[in-house]
Scaffold this motif. Structure first.
Motif, PDB file in Angstrom:
ATOM      1  N   ALA A  48      45.031  40.357  36.415  1.00  0.00           N
ATOM      2  CA  ALA A  48      44.235  40.377  37.650  1.00  0.00           C
ATOM      3  C   ALA A  48      44.000  41.794  38.159  1.00  0.00           C
ATOM      4  CB  ALA A  48      44.928  39.554  38.741  1.00  0.00           C
ATOM      5  N   VAL A  49      42.926  41.937  38.921  1.00  0.00           N
ATOM      6  CA  VAL A  49      42.636  43.161  39.671  1.00  0.00           C
ATOM      7  C   VAL A  49      42.290  42.746  41.097  1.00  0.00           C
ATOM      8  CG1 VAL A  49      41.799  44.438  37.661  1.00  0.00           C
ATOM      9  CG2 VAL A  49      40.178  43.140  39.066  1.00  0.00           C
ATOM     10  N   ARG A  50      42.262  43.708  41.975  1.00  0.00           N
ATOM     11  CA  ARG A  50      41.857  43.388  43.352  1.00  0.00           C
ATOM     12  C   ARG A  50      40.357  43.077  43.417  1.00  0.00           C
ATOM     13  NH1 ARG A  50      44.432  47.647  47.533  1.00  0.00           N
ATOM     14  NH2 ARG A  50      44.360  49.170  45.847  1.00  0.00           N
ATOM     15  N   GLY A  51      39.986  42.295  44.437  1.00  0.00           N
ATOM     16  CA  GLY A  51      38.580  41.977  44.631  1.00  0.00           C
ATOM     17  C   GLY A  51      38.125  40.717  43.935  1.00  0.00           C
ATOM     18  N   LEU A  52      39.052  39.963  43.330  1.00  0.00           N
ATOM     19  CA  LEU A  52      38.685  38.719  42.665  1.00  0.00           C
ATOM     20  C   LEU A  52      38.628  37.576  43.675  1.00  0.00           C
ATOM     21  CD1 LEU A  52      40.877  38.960  39.430  1.00  0.00           C
ATOM     22  CD2 LEU A  52      38.506  39.709  39.773  1.00  0.00           C
ATOM     23  N   LEU A  53      37.945  36.507  43.280  1.00  0.00           N
ATOM     24  CA  LEU A  53      37.785  35.332  44.134  1.00  0.00           C
ATOM     25  C   LEU A  53      38.225  34.108  43.343  1.00  0.00           C
ATOM     26  CD1 LEU A  53      36.578  34.618  46.988  1.00  0.00           C
ATOM     27  CD2 LEU A  53      34.508  33.928  45.753  1.00  0.00           C
ATOM     28  N   ALA A 108      47.173  35.469  41.228  1.00  0.00           N
ATOM     29  CA  ALA A 108      46.030  35.207  40.353  1.00  0.00           C
ATOM     30  C   ALA A 108      46.464  35.116  38.891  1.00  0.00           C
ATOM     31  CB  ALA A 108      44.981  36.303  40.522  1.00  0.00           C
ATOM     32  N   SER A 109      47.371  35.998  38.464  1.00  0.00           N
ATOM     33  CA  SER A 109      47.843  35.980  37.074  1.00  0.00           C
ATOM     34  C   SER A 109      48.577  34.685  36.767  1.00  0.00           C
ATOM     35  CB  SER A 109      48.753  37.178  36.813  1.00  0.00           C
ATOM     36  OG  SER A 109      48.044  38.396  36.950  1.00  0.00           O
ATOM     37  N   LEU A 110      49.454  34.263  37.684  1.00  0.00           N
ATOM     38  CA  LEU A 110      50.203  33.028  37.476  1.00  0.00           C
ATOM     39  C   LEU A 110      49.280  31.813  37.513  1.00  0.00           C
ATOM     40  CD1 LEU A 110      52.856  31.556  37.063  1.00  0.00           C
ATOM     41  CD2 LEU A 110      53.245  31.666  39.547  1.00  0.00           C
ATOM     42  N   TYR A 111      48.313  31.828  38.398  1.00  0.00           N
ATOM     43  CA  TYR A 111      47.355  30.715  38.495  1.00  0.00           C
ATOM     44  C   TYR A 111      46.602  30.546  37.170  1.00  0.00           C
ATOM     45  CZ  TYR A 111      43.658  27.786  40.595  1.00  0.00           C
ATOM     46  OH  TYR A 111      42.787  26.773  40.900  1.00  0.00           O
ATOM     47  N   ALA A 112      46.097  31.648  36.623  1.00  0.00           N
ATOM     48  CA  ALA A 112      45.385  31.578  35.344  1.00  0.00           C
ATOM     49  C   ALA A 112      46.306  31.073  34.237  1.00  0.00           C
ATOM     50  CB  ALA A 112      44.832  32.955  34.982  1.00  0.00           C
ATOM     51  N   ALA A 113      47.548  31.549  34.208  1.00  0.00           N
ATOM     52  CA  ALA A 113      48.486  31.144  33.157  1.00  0.00           C
ATOM     53  C   ALA A 113      48.814  29.664  33.241  1.00  0.00           C
ATOM     54  CB  ALA A 113      49.759  31.977  33.252  1.00  0.00           C
ATOM     55  N   LEU A 114      48.999  29.151  34.462  1.00  0.00           N
ATOM     56  CA  LEU A 114      49.348  27.743  34.623  1.00  0.00           C
ATOM     57  C   LEU A 114      48.163  26.827  34.321  1.00  0.00           C
ATOM     58  CD1 LEU A 114      51.658  27.810  37.777  1.00  0.00           C
ATOM     59  CD2 LEU A 114      52.301  27.563  35.374  1.00  0.00           C
ATOM     60  N   VAL A 115      46.977  27.190  34.768  1.00  0.00           N
ATOM     61  CA  VAL A 115      45.787  26.403  34.426  1.00  0.00           C
ATOM     62  C   VAL A 115      45.646  26.333  32.909  1.00  0.00           C
ATOM     63  CG1 VAL A 115      43.255  26.388  34.468  1.00  0.00           C
ATOM     64  CG2 VAL A 115      44.531  26.808  36.575  1.00  0.00           C
ATOM     65  N   ASP A 116      45.813  27.465  32.261  1.00  0.00           N
ATOM     66  CA  ASP A 116      45.678  27.548  30.812  1.00  0.00           C
ATOM     67  C   ASP A 116      46.729  26.682  30.115  1.00  0.00           C
ATOM     68  OD1 ASP A 116      44.158  29.205  28.692  1.00  0.00           O
ATOM     69  OD2 ASP A 116      46.245  29.484  28.093  1.00  0.00           O
ATOM     70  N   ARG A 148      37.377  49.941  28.557  1.00  0.00           N
ATOM     71  CA  ARG A 148      38.143  51.158  28.835  1.00  0.00           C
ATOM     72  C   ARG A 148      38.732  51.125  30.239  1.00  0.00           C
ATOM     73  NH1 ARG A 148      34.068  55.216  25.917  1.00  0.00           N
ATOM     74  NH2 ARG A 148      35.119  55.451  23.925  1.00  0.00           N
ATOM     75  N   PHE A 149      38.102  50.407  31.143  1.00  0.00           N
ATOM     76  CA  PHE A 149      38.618  50.294  32.503  1.00  0.00           C
ATOM     77  C   PHE A 149      39.680  49.200  32.608  1.00  0.00           C
ATOM     78  CE2 PHE A 149      34.767  52.645  33.342  1.00  0.00           C
ATOM     79  CZ  PHE A 149      35.076  53.419  34.450  1.00  0.00           C
ATOM     80  N   HIS A 150      39.338  47.990  32.147  1.00  0.00           N
ATOM     81  CA  HIS A 150      40.280  46.874  32.230  1.00  0.00           C
ATOM     82  C   HIS A 150      39.887  45.850  31.175  1.00  0.00           C
ATOM     83  CE1 HIS A 150      42.385  43.333  33.854  1.00  0.00           C
ATOM     84  NE2 HIS A 150      43.201  44.202  34.407  1.00  0.00           N
ATOM     85  N   PRO A 151      40.861  45.308  30.421  1.00  0.00           N
ATOM     86  CA  PRO A 151      40.504  44.421  29.308  1.00  0.00           C
ATOM     87  C   PRO A 151      39.817  43.128  29.724  1.00  0.00           C
ATOM     88  CG  PRO A 151      42.885  44.438  29.685  1.00  0.00           C
ATOM     89  CD  PRO A 151      42.308  45.536  30.510  1.00  0.00           C
ATOM     90  N   PHE A 152      40.046  42.674  30.965  1.00  0.00           N
ATOM     91  CA  PHE A 152      39.445  41.416  31.406  1.00  0.00           C
ATOM     92  C   PHE A 152      38.260  41.634  32.352  1.00  0.00           C
ATOM     93  CE2 PHE A 152      43.836  40.257  30.377  1.00  0.00           C
ATOM     94  CZ  PHE A 152      43.640  39.138  29.584  1.00  0.00           C
ATOM     95  N   TRP A 153      38.368  42.593  33.272  1.00  0.00           N
ATOM     96  CA  TRP A 153      37.423  42.666  34.383  1.00  0.00           C
ATOM     97  C   TRP A 153      36.602  43.941  34.447  1.00  0.00           C
ATOM     98  CZ3 TRP A 153      36.902  38.071  36.423  1.00  0.00           C
ATOM     99  CH2 TRP A 153      37.990  37.178  36.391  1.00  0.00           C
ATOM    100  N   GLY A 154      36.884  44.924  33.619  1.00  0.00           N
ATOM    101  CA  GLY A 154      36.133  46.173  33.702  1.00  0.00           C
ATOM    102  C   GLY A 154      36.562  47.003  34.893  1.00  0.00           C
ATOM    103  N   SER A 155      35.637  47.761  35.440  1.00  0.00           N
ATOM    104  CA  SER A 155      35.940  48.682  36.540  1.00  0.00           C
ATOM    105  C   SER A 155      36.314  47.927  37.809  1.00  0.00           C
ATOM    106  CB  SER A 155      34.728  49.575  36.823  1.00  0.00           C
ATOM    107  OG  SER A 155      34.929  50.326  37.998  1.00  0.00           O
TER     108      SER A 155
END
Length: 515
Positions: free
Chosen positions: A102-107, A167-175, A457-464
């Motif tokens: 996760a990064v900040r600014g996600l919904l 957010a990271s835990l939520y994605a992991a549990l849904v998955d 290069r910024f972030h493997p999932f979300w970019g800048s």
């Protein structure tokens, strides 16, 4: 000593004379190292430090810079343990966790279990369901047909570093749950995660672990004390305004500043006013009473604060109105430094005229990634310019093709040669249209490859963090709108004069760009 060269005047009208500065001499001097870009203070709008009387600081993620991966692992482990106690299957203890997901600014969309990233116009451009990236067709079908309304119970913002683990835990549990064929109530799952992580903070599961091993979880900045001392030496008054309660604040601030400089016997000596348990953002909106916390070896109690506030005492709660009265200055003479886009920056800017400085811990990584992409950015600009010219060519050839078709359809009589000539030219124009379309497809394809490489290069999932495509991200737009200046850590101010004039970049509209 070399004698200074006089400034020479260019003859003009008697009313005015223009001085010519020795610019060539200045430019010929050897360049100095300057401030490393990743440690600079960046200005969104002009701010003169000479006009600042009071400088206030948040504590967590501002003065105290946490080791984010360590904090995320601690938070996730504590939350999973409480989820299992609530009846979640025990296998979730062992599922893989992506602490850098996760990064900040996600919904978070609690209806569908998606995690989304938007640009400044609330356009959803990236999304994940668990760890599966949503396709453009999926995003278009769900979010592009009508206006997205993030400020509703269906959605939840991830706008603090503290919330990344959610957010990271939520994605992991849904998955993990869906891969095992279990039905998932996405809204309930997120509510349970939120309640469990809050409980882990309230009952001391997380905070006690941090306090018991501060060097593991918190980076002690050797320049922090010098930075605060420099501001005080320039006549600035300092205050601490934190949501953390007194016992935790005392331990954390002692770790950060205790024994750093002989001039300050205690960390409290750096600050003229200390306020804990401020409950921001309510501090900026409500009229909660300001209390004085009586701290002694035998007892701790609170009583209503009396004015004026005194250096060396500890206060609790309070509100913006009473606090400004205690400071005795107008709002624009106060600079508040914090990390939380809503609680520290947005609310203080909306409810007051305090100047604001945002600490973005991720900024150093963001700047390094931006510099590493310099060649790709240059190639992107070249391709975008090429695309613009190709689109001009395509419009020209398409207009010419239509014009020729009209002339041919009119079937000029008595002039077969002319008709043959027009048909031949239309054939050439049609081939030109096809050629330009092919070049456009090639340019678009190469741009897509570059954009994916830049993002990675910024972030493997979300970019800048601060950008999304060619626009600012929703988080970046909030930083630009509500933070007067921003930087990666408080000690970056050490490289600047306490009277520094920070100048915002010139705004450029679309019609002012290019040739």
């Amino acid at each position: 000593m070399t004698e200074a060269r006089p400034l020479t005047a260019i003859p003009t009208t008697p009313a005015t004379e223009q001085l010519v500065l020795p610019i060539e001499d200045f430019l010929s001097r050897p360049s100095t190292p300057g401030i490393v870009r990743s440690r600079r203070v960046f200005a969104n709008r002009d701010m003169r430090m000479s006009g600042i009387t009071w400088v206030g600081f948040d504590m967590d993620y501002t003065l105290a810079i946490y080791d984010q991966p360590q904090m995320d692992r601690l938070s996730i482990d504590a939350t999973v343990d409480k989820l299992v106690r609530r009846g979640y299957p025990h296998f979730i203890v062992d599922i893989p966790q992506e602490v850098d997901f996760a990064v900040r600014g996600l919904l978070i969309d609690k209806r569908f279990g998606h995690i989304l990233k938007m640009d400044r116009y609330k356009h959803v451009s990236k999304g994940y369901h668990g760890f599966r990236q949503l396709t453009k067709d999926e995003l278009r079908g769900l979010y592009h047909a009508k206006k997205l309304r993030p400020a509703t119970p269906r959605y939840h913002w991830i706008d603090t570093l503290y919330a990344l683990s959610e957010a990271s835990l939520y994605a992991a549990l849904v998955d993990a749950l869906e891969k095992r064929g279990q039905a998932v109530d996405y809204a309930k799952l997120f509510t349970d995660i939120r309640e469990c992580i809050d409980e882990a903070h309230r009952d001391g599961t997380i905070l006690d672990a941090v306090v018991s091993d501060l060097p593991r979880f918190v980076h002690r900045d050797p320049d922090l004390a010098l930075t605060l001392h420099k501001l005080r030496s320039a006549g600035k008054k300092l205050f601490l305004l934190t949501n953390s309660r007194w016992p935790y604040t005392e331990k954390m601030m002692t770790y950060l500043l205790g024994g750093a400089m002989v001039e300050y016997p205690s960390w409290r000596n750096y600050f003229d006013i200390v306020v804990v348990a401020a409950t921001k953002p309510a501090f900026f909106q409500e009229r909660r009473p300001l209390l004085e916390r009586i701290v002694s070896e035998r007892d701790e109690k609170v009583r209503p604060a009396t004015f004026p506030l005194e250096r060396g005492k500890v206060y609790e709660g309070g509100n913006l109105h009473d606090f400004e009265r205690a400071l005795g200055v107008s709002g624009d003479q106060v600079l508040y430094v914090g990390d939380h886009i809503y609680g520290d920056i947005l609310r203080s800017k909306k409810e007051s005229v305090w100047r604001t400085a945002m600490i973005i811990q991720e900024l150093e990584t963001e700047v390094h990634a931006h510099q590493a992409c310099a060649d790709d950015f240059e190639q992107t600009l070249h391709l975008e310019d090429t695309r613009e010219h190709l689109e001009d060519d395509l419009r020209f050839y398409q207009a010419r093709y239509k014009e020729l078709s009209r002339l041919i359809d009119a079937k000029p009589t008595g002039n077969g040669a002319r008709l043959t000539e027009l048909e031949a030219e239309r054939g050439r124009v049609k081939r030109s249209v096809e050629r330009v379309r092919g070049l456009l497809r090639a340019a678009e394809s190469e741009l897509s490859v570059l954009e994916r490489r830049i993002d990675s290069r910024f972030h493997p999932f979300w970019g800048s963090l601060l950008k999304e495509g060619t626009e600012e991200s929703s988080f970046g737009a909030q930083v630009e709108e509500y933070a007067c200046v921003y930087t990666s850590r408080v000690s970056n101010f050490l490289a600047y004069s306490p009277q520094q004039h920070f100048r915002g970049a010139r705004d450029v509209m679309a019609h002012e760009q290019g040739g």
